[in-house]
Design a protein around this motif. Structure first.
Motif, PDB file in Angstrom:
ATOM      1  N   ASP A  19      47.366  47.670  35.257  1.00 23.85           N
ATOM      2  CA  ASP A  19      46.323  48.051  34.463  1.00 23.85           C
ATOM      3  C   ASP A  19      44.959  47.591  35.051  1.00 23.85           C
ATOM      4  OD1 ASP A  19      44.363  48.400  32.435  1.00 23.85           O
ATOM      5  OD2 ASP A  19      45.348  47.518  30.728  1.00 23.85           O
ATOM      6  N   PRO A  20      44.336  48.333  35.850  1.00 26.98           N
ATOM      7  CA  PRO A  20      43.231  47.740  36.480  1.00 26.98           C
ATOM      8  C   PRO A  20      41.852  47.162  35.575  1.00 26.98           C
ATOM      9  CG  PRO A  20      43.883  49.799  37.670  1.00 26.98           C
ATOM     10  CD  PRO A  20      44.827  49.499  36.315  1.00 26.98           C
ATOM     11  N   PRO A  21      41.475  47.884  34.641  1.00 25.45           N
ATOM     12  CA  PRO A  21      40.610  47.444  33.452  1.00 25.45           C
ATOM     13  C   PRO A  21      40.967  45.920  33.093  1.00 25.45           C
ATOM     14  CG  PRO A  21      40.989  49.625  32.954  1.00 25.45           C
ATOM     15  CD  PRO A  21      41.950  49.289  33.931  1.00 25.45           C
ATOM     16  N   GLU A  22      42.384  45.692  32.785  1.00 24.59           N
ATOM     17  CA  GLU A  22      42.690  44.561  32.472  1.00 24.59           C
ATOM     18  C   GLU A  22      42.599  43.429  33.240  1.00 24.59           C
ATOM     19  OE1 GLU A  22      43.759  41.447  29.740  1.00 24.59           O
ATOM     20  OE2 GLU A  22      43.205  43.572  29.114  1.00 24.59           O
ATOM     21  N   ILE A  23      43.074  43.723  34.500  1.00 24.13           N
ATOM     22  CA  ILE A  23      43.024  42.653  35.565  1.00 24.13           C
ATOM     23  C   ILE A  23      41.509  42.253  35.721  1.00 24.13           C
ATOM     24  CG2 ILE A  23      43.412  42.242  37.838  1.00 24.13           C
ATOM     25  CD1 ILE A  23      46.252  44.106  37.569  1.00 24.13           C
ATOM     26  N   THR A  24      40.840  43.343  35.846  1.00 27.72           N
ATOM     27  CA  THR A  24      39.296  43.032  36.181  1.00 27.72           C
ATOM     28  C   THR A  24      38.637  42.255  35.126  1.00 27.72           C
ATOM     29  OG1 THR A  24      39.177  45.320  37.454  1.00 27.72           O
ATOM     30  CG2 THR A  24      37.166  44.451  36.523  1.00 27.72           C
ATOM     31  N   ARG A  25      39.186  42.367  33.855  1.00 22.65           N
ATOM     32  CA  ARG A  25      38.559  41.585  33.069  1.00 22.65           C
ATOM     33  C   ARG A  25      38.925  39.859  33.220  1.00 22.65           C
ATOM     34  NH1 ARG A  25      39.060  46.069  29.642  1.00 22.65           N
ATOM     35  NH2 ARG A  25      41.174  45.968  29.075  1.00 22.65           N
ATOM     36  N   LEU A  26      40.371  39.864  33.367  1.00 23.96           N
ATOM     37  CA  LEU A  26      41.019  38.635  33.707  1.00 23.96           C
ATOM     38  C   LEU A  26      40.269  38.304  35.001  1.00 23.96           C
ATOM     39  CD1 LEU A  26      43.067  36.576  33.100  1.00 23.96           C
ATOM     40  CD2 LEU A  26      44.479  37.879  34.576  1.00 23.96           C
ATOM     41  N   GLN A  27      39.974  38.867  35.878  1.00 26.43           N
ATOM     42  CA  GLN A  27      39.418  38.409  37.208  1.00 26.43           C
ATOM     43  C   GLN A  27      37.820  37.736  36.855  1.00 26.43           C
ATOM     44  OE1 GLN A  27      37.935  41.385  39.957  1.00 26.43           O
ATOM     45  NE2 GLN A  27      38.505  40.065  41.526  1.00 26.43           N
ATOM     46  N   ARG A  28      36.924  38.557  36.349  1.00 24.25           N
ATOM     47  CA  ARG A  28      35.880  38.122  35.815  1.00 24.25           C
ATOM     48  C   ARG A  28      35.539  36.828  34.770  1.00 24.25           C
ATOM     49  NH1 ARG A  28      33.472  44.440  34.759  1.00 24.25           N
ATOM     50  NH2 ARG A  28      33.337  44.882  37.219  1.00 24.25           N
ATOM     51  N   SER A  29      36.635  36.801  33.922  1.00 26.78           N
ATOM     52  CA  SER A  29      36.593  35.568  33.089  1.00 26.78           C
ATOM     53  C   SER A  29      37.222  34.336  33.844  1.00 26.78           C
ATOM     54  CB  SER A  29      37.410  36.098  31.842  1.00 26.78           C
ATOM     55  OG  SER A  29      38.843  36.014  32.202  1.00 26.78           O
ATOM     56  N   SER A  30      37.985  34.637  34.801  1.00 26.33           N
ATOM     57  CA  SER A  30      38.653  33.083  35.510  1.00 26.33           C
ATOM     58  C   SER A  30      38.313  32.905  37.031  1.00 26.33           C
ATOM     59  CB  SER A  30      40.003  33.463  35.445  1.00 26.33           C
ATOM     60  OG  SER A  30      40.493  34.567  36.167  1.00 26.33           O
ATOM     61  N   GLU A  31      37.952  33.904  37.578  1.00 28.37           N
ATOM     62  CA  GLU A  31      37.570  33.549  39.177  1.00 28.37           C
ATOM     63  C   GLU A  31      36.039  32.681  38.969  1.00 28.37           C
ATOM     64  OE1 GLU A  31      37.656  36.684  42.032  1.00 28.37           O
ATOM     65  OE2 GLU A  31      35.537  36.171  42.468  1.00 28.37           O
ATOM     66  N   PRO A  32      36.099  31.593  39.921  1.00 24.94           N
ATOM     67  CA  PRO A  32      34.924  30.961  39.914  1.00 24.94           C
ATOM     68  C   PRO A  32      33.772  31.524  40.606  1.00 24.94           C
ATOM     69  CG  PRO A  32      36.316  30.024  41.588  1.00 24.94           C
ATOM     70  CD  PRO A  32      37.220  31.155  40.705  1.00 24.94           C
ATOM     71  N   ARG A  33      32.607  31.372  39.840  1.00 27.00           N
ATOM     72  CA  ARG A  33      31.391  31.958  40.542  1.00 27.00           C
ATOM     73  C   ARG A  33      30.951  31.241  41.744  1.00 27.00           C
ATOM     74  NH1 ARG A  33      32.982  34.556  36.771  1.00 27.00           N
ATOM     75  NH2 ARG A  33      31.884  35.376  35.181  1.00 27.00           N
ATOM     76  N   THR A  34      30.031  31.735  42.466  1.00 27.31           N
ATOM     77  CA  THR A  34      29.751  31.112  43.932  1.00 27.31           C
ATOM     78  C   THR A  34      29.198  29.656  43.524  1.00 27.31           C
ATOM     79  OG1 THR A  34      29.159  33.173  44.675  1.00 27.31           O
ATOM     80  CG2 THR A  34      28.494  31.381  45.637  1.00 27.31           C
TER      81      THR A  34
END
Length: 310
Positions: free
Chosen positions: A79-94
């Motif tokens: 589910d690409p949209p769901e994984i993308t949402r997870l990525q954006r909410s968890s991956e550290p910003r620069t």
């Protein structure tokens, strides 16, 4: 290296710095697999028209179908949209990567936040490793925040190549993309992004102690074979053969890059040479702006020499 860990060579730096061609060369070495900008696989690679470096759709590429079958039970189960949402909410910003160096417990809090995303990434990288039979996965996603996320995964043995190019050259390259209607960064955005991206990538040298190499695009373009050997020394990999026809000519075969510069689909023997068109064609006022905004790091990285630039 722990036999249970997957060796990942991550190229980090600012866009338009030569990361795609560097990764392409590394991907030609026996035992190396160039996956492209794996951070974007969910958005760009798996979209309906996402093209693999081999020339077919990622969704139809036998290699990626096998990888997705192994990791997730099939591409249709992702589910690409769901994984993308997870990525954006968890991956550290620069900027978070820098702050994590100074705030108590910041790294452990980030690791907890990344737990579900890490589980997906572990499946992806482990499937790449198993399906391709590679010793080294080359990932040129460029973003240091993603590199920091990978560094917290117990199953990843992370090495970082910090690729740096003169910001006036990247500014000119982005401006040429703008003329083609491909979207770009303004001169100011290029300068500030170049500063931040390089500072944060440099800070990762302490995170992956002894597994970090600073490489200048200009040095790579002048002596590509030497640059590749330096990277191999860092990895403690000594393949029997390199894909060079001469010191500056390299043989490129098929790649399976999920996303990156359009030249990821090129094949045949190509000549690596310095692209310094910006020195002749970059607008004088733009050159002054970039030089002013990036001056401290230009100085630090040796881009000012007697009788001219690096």
């Amino acid at each position: 290296m722990d036999n249970n860990k997957i060796k990942v060579l991550y190229i980090s730096g600012w866009g338009r710095s030569g990361s795609t061609i560097l990764a392409r060369i590394l991907g030609q070495i026996d035992g190396f697999f160039h996956g492209g900008e794996l951070r974007t696989i969910w958005v760009d690679g798996l979209k309906p028209n996402g093209l693999c470096g081999c020339g077919v759709l990622v969704r139809e590429c036998p290699i990626w179908k096998a990888i997705c079958d192994r990791a997730f039970g099939g591409i249709d189960k992702i589910d690409p949209p769901e994984i993308t949402r997870l990525q954006r909410s968890s991956e550290p910003r620069t900027q978070e990567v820098l702050l994590a160096k100074f705030l108590p417990n910041a790294r452990s809090k980030l690791k907890s936040r990344l737990e579900n995303y890490h589980a997906i990434l572990d499946k992806l990288y482990r499937a790449i490793y198993e399906v391709t039979g590679s010793r080294v996965i080359v990932d040129d996603s460029n973003h240091p925040g993603y590199a920091y996320a990978l560094s917290m995964m117990p199953g990843i043995d992370l090495y970082i190549i910090h690729l740096i190019r003169d910001p006036r050259a990247t500014a000119y390259s982005w401006s040429q993309r703008q003329k083609k209607g491909l979207g770009t960064y303004t001169i100011r955005d290029n300068s500030l992004g170049w500063n931040i991206r390089n500072l944060v990538t440099e800070s990762l040298s302490r995170t992956v102690s002894g597994k970090y190499l600073r490489l200048f695009y200009e040095d790579f373009a002048a002596k590509p074979k030497l640059a590749i050997q330096q990277i191999l020394n860092l990895l403690e990999e000594q393949p029997s053969q390199l894909p060079f026809a001469s010191e500056n000519e390299v043989r490129l075969g098929i790649s399976h890059s999920v996303f990156g510069n359009p030249n990821r689909t090129d094949s045949g023997t190509i000549t690596i040479k310095l692209d310094d068109e910006w020195k002749r064609k970059l607008d004088k006022s733009d050159r002054t702006t970039v030089t002013t905004l990036t001056f401290p790091l230009l100085l630090k990285y040796g881009y000012f020499r007697v009788m001219g630039d690096r």
